[in-house]
Motif scaffolding. Structure first.
Motif, short mmCIF file in Angstrom:
data_model
loop_
_atom_site.label_atom_id
_atom_site.label_comp_id
_atom_site.label_asym_id
_atom_site.label_seq_id
_atom_site.Cartn_x
_atom_site.Cartn_y
_atom_site.Cartn_z
N LYS A 64 28.05 -6.82 -24.29
CA LYS A 64 28.96 -7.76 -23.48
C LYS A 64 29.13 -9.01 -24.34
O LYS A 64 30.24 -9.75 -24.02
CB LYS A 64 28.63 -7.76 -22.07
CG LYS A 64 27.43 -8.78 -21.72
CD LYS A 64 27.26 -8.87 -20.39
CE LYS A 64 28.40 -9.72 -19.65
NZ LYS A 64 28.24 -11.12 -20.00
N LEU A 68 26.70 -0.80 -27.22
CA LEU A 68 27.88 -1.60 -26.66
C LEU A 68 27.30 -3.10 -25.98
O LEU A 68 26.28 -2.84 -25.20
CB LEU A 68 28.75 -1.13 -25.59
CG LEU A 68 29.14 0.34 -26.00
CD1 LEU A 68 29.83 1.09 -24.58
CD2 LEU A 68 30.33 0.09 -27.07
N ILE A 96 24.10 0.98 -23.74
CA ILE A 96 24.38 -0.32 -23.25
C ILE A 96 23.45 -1.35 -23.18
O ILE A 96 22.39 -1.40 -22.58
CB ILE A 96 24.96 -0.14 -21.79
CG1 ILE A 96 25.84 0.98 -21.67
CG2 ILE A 96 25.61 -1.21 -21.03
CD1 ILE A 96 26.11 1.76 -20.28
N VAL A 136 30.58 -3.55 -20.56
CA VAL A 136 30.94 -2.30 -19.79
C VAL A 136 31.51 -2.44 -18.27
O VAL A 136 30.73 -3.17 -17.60
CB VAL A 136 29.81 -1.20 -19.94
CG1 VAL A 136 29.78 -0.13 -18.74
CG2 VAL A 136 29.27 -1.18 -21.43
N THR A 184 34.65 0.26 -21.25
CA THR A 184 34.52 -1.08 -21.52
C THR A 184 35.90 -2.07 -21.34
O THR A 184 36.97 -1.46 -20.85
CB THR A 184 33.71 -1.45 -22.63
OG1 THR A 184 34.91 -1.72 -23.60
CG2 THR A 184 32.92 -0.59 -23.19
N HIS A 199 32.03 -6.26 -25.84
CA HIS A 199 32.41 -5.20 -25.04
C HIS A 199 31.73 -4.97 -23.87
O HIS A 199 30.43 -4.65 -23.56
CB HIS A 199 32.03 -3.42 -25.90
CG HIS A 199 33.22 -3.06 -26.76
ND1 HIS A 199 33.61 -3.92 -27.89
CD2 HIS A 199 33.87 -2.06 -26.80
CE1 HIS A 199 34.42 -3.58 -28.55
NE2 HIS A 199 34.73 -2.26 -27.79
#
Length: 509
Positions: free
Chosen positions: A35, A33, A10, A249, A264, A247
């Motif tokens: 954001k 992943l 993440i 989370v 997500t 994405h």
């Protein structure tokens, strides 16, 4: 055949990219992943009016750490970006007509010290000899330890090294053994401003920063600091890392004390191991159930934070005289500003500030005959930062900058953007709006930092500036490599049986 162990990382800052690449290289199936719509975390860029702005890190120190990182994968920095050494390394402005350029050449640096304080050139040799030892031990030994147990440090040799690192002596006291000129003291103490405490409360061990700065040099990747990120992304993808941007989370689902799914806003990803490179506190508070947190609210409230920052990104429609690539404005009281960051947190009354003018070195980051300016004011974390406050400080520092350069810069702005606490929270979920993570105090060092392994979830790890080894770009690179080694020890590829086939991952990406 069993599927490879699946790791979800993440966050795509330096630590997340480092961990993801190392794990993929070890045979894990890694999905990263992020954001935001661009990888890099705080080291993202944006473009406006023909300017390219690095959003965060601007100093390239400790080149050996970058070389070590890429060498892990049979590569070198030059495979991905063009690095140039800055000379002068930076300029320190003590007043409108009082500036000191720090030369890259050590013989010239000694001469500068000698001119400012007779005898200090010789003492600089000894100061840096001790700093070199601290760098060798601190950077090449201690920071590579996962700090999961105090027993990692319980060897006679390591204990001997600890004593020689001056961890129980203050940096301020140590520096004053060698220098007395106030300006020289400011020169050697300035890196401490970003470590999270005053020089009086920072261990003398951190003179290793002076060795990194003065002996190893200040560098710049042409195109900007984000070129490092671009290189790391290329390498990660070469190793098979699947990067999913945009994405956010929302939750880490834990079953039988194991993180099994990462959810997500665009889908669900099954996991055998999760490495959280997002803000540690955010993961604890918002992504896992309360019973799986490592630390309480009280613990987090007691953490000493490194500074946050008020930043300004400026596009100027003419060249700005007298500026170097890096410029430190020490034309106000260093001690007062440090106290207003660390001891009595408040907006500073007379702040020091830093100006980066990368267009001095790199014409690609600004239109022809224009200047790209990045202004940073170190400030206490967790302050309210309304627009009127930001504007007050903008005008305050611009008056001093315009006095020094001799031109009315504000009359020539074609682009301006501010960035502060609330932006750090929005973009990075930054605890207390922090910019640099935890302060490097004695009681927040090594195993006294938040641990890189969750104590209640068997396969949840943490990496980045709120865990070991600490804040900064080189430590974040190391953090990712260290956590990857710990994951590999606990979960060798193919060791865990995936709870679902890889094809079962659902996502809108």
């Amino acid at each position: 055949m069993s599927q490879p162990t699946r790791v979800i990382v993440i966050g795509s800052g330096f630590a997340g990219l480092s961990a993801a690449t190392s794990l993929a290289d070890k045979g894990f199936a890694v999905t990263l992943l992020e954001k935001n719509g661009m990888p890099g975390g705080r080291a993202r860029i944006f473009r406006a009016e023909g300017f390219t702005f690095d959003m965060g890190p601007s100093w390239y120190w400790m080149p050996d750490v970058f070389e070590t990182y890429f060498a892990r994968f049979g590569k070198k920095p030059a495979d991905y970006y063009n690095l140039v050494r800055l000379d002068p390394s930076y300029s320190v402005i003590f007043g409108p007509d009082d500036a000191v350029d720090l030369p890259a050449d050590f013989a010239q640096l000694k001469q500068l010290f000698e001119r400012m304080e007779p005898g200090s050139g010789v003492r600089l040799n000894e100061f840096l000899r001790q700093a070199a030892y601290k760098y060798e031990v601190g950077i090449h030994k201690f920071v590579w330890k996962p700090s999961r147990s105090i027993t990692e440090f319980m060897s006679p040799k390591l204990l001997y090294d600890v004593l020689r690192l001056d961890v129980f002596q203050s940096f301020a006291g140590h520096a004053r053994k060698f220098f007395s000129n106030p300006k020289l003291l400011q020169l050697v103490e300035f890196p401490i401003l970003f470590l999270g405490a005053t020089p009086q409360n920072t261990p003398a061990m951190y003179s290793l920063m002076n060795y990194a700065e003065m002996m190893m040099g200040t560098w710049y990747p042409m195109g900007g600091m984000h070129e490092i990120v671009k290189g790391m992304v290329r390498l990660a993808e070469e190793k098979g890392v699947q990067i999913r941007l945009n994405h956010m989370v929302k939750h880490i689902e834990v079953t039988d004390r194991s993180a099994r799914r990462v959810i997500t806003d665009k889908g669900t990803f099954d996991a055998d191991v999760v490495v959280a490179g997002a803000d540690y506190n955010h993961v604890e508070i918002n992504l896992v159930a309360p019973e799986f947190r490592n630390y309480s609210d009280t613990y987090w409230k007691k953490r000493v934070m490194a500074p946050s920052s008020l930043l300004f990104y400026l596009g100027v429609n003419k060249r700005v005289p007298r500026l170097r690539h890096h410029n430190l404005f020490f034309d106000e009281d260093f001690t007062l500003h440090a106290q207003e960051i660390y001891e009595t947190p408040r907006w500073p009354s007379r702040p020091l500030f830093y100006v980066s003018a990368p267009s001095v070195t790199d014409p690609s980051v600004a239109p022809p005959d224009c200047e790209n300016l990045f202004i940073l004011i170190p400030v206490a974390p967790d302050l309210n930062d309304p627009e009127e406050t930001r504007e007050h400080y903008f005008n305050l520092v611009m008056e001093r900058l315009e006095t020094y350069t001799g031109i009315p810069i504000r009359n020539h702005l074609i682009y301006k953007r501010s960035y502060a606490h609330q932006d750090f929270k929005t973009d990075y979920n930054a605890f207390r709006g922090n910019a640099y993570g935890l302060a490097n105090t004695l009681f927040q060092t090594a195993f006294l930092k938040p641990g890189l392994k969750n104590k209640r979830v068997n396969n949840l790890f943490y990496t980045g500036q709120l865990t070991v080894p600490g804040p900064g770009v080189p430590p974040s690179l190391i953090s990712g490599l260290v956590v990857a080694e710990e994951v590999a020890k606990d979960f060798a590829s193919n060791h865990l049986k995936p709870n679902k086939p890889l094809a079962s991952v659902t996502s809108q990406a």
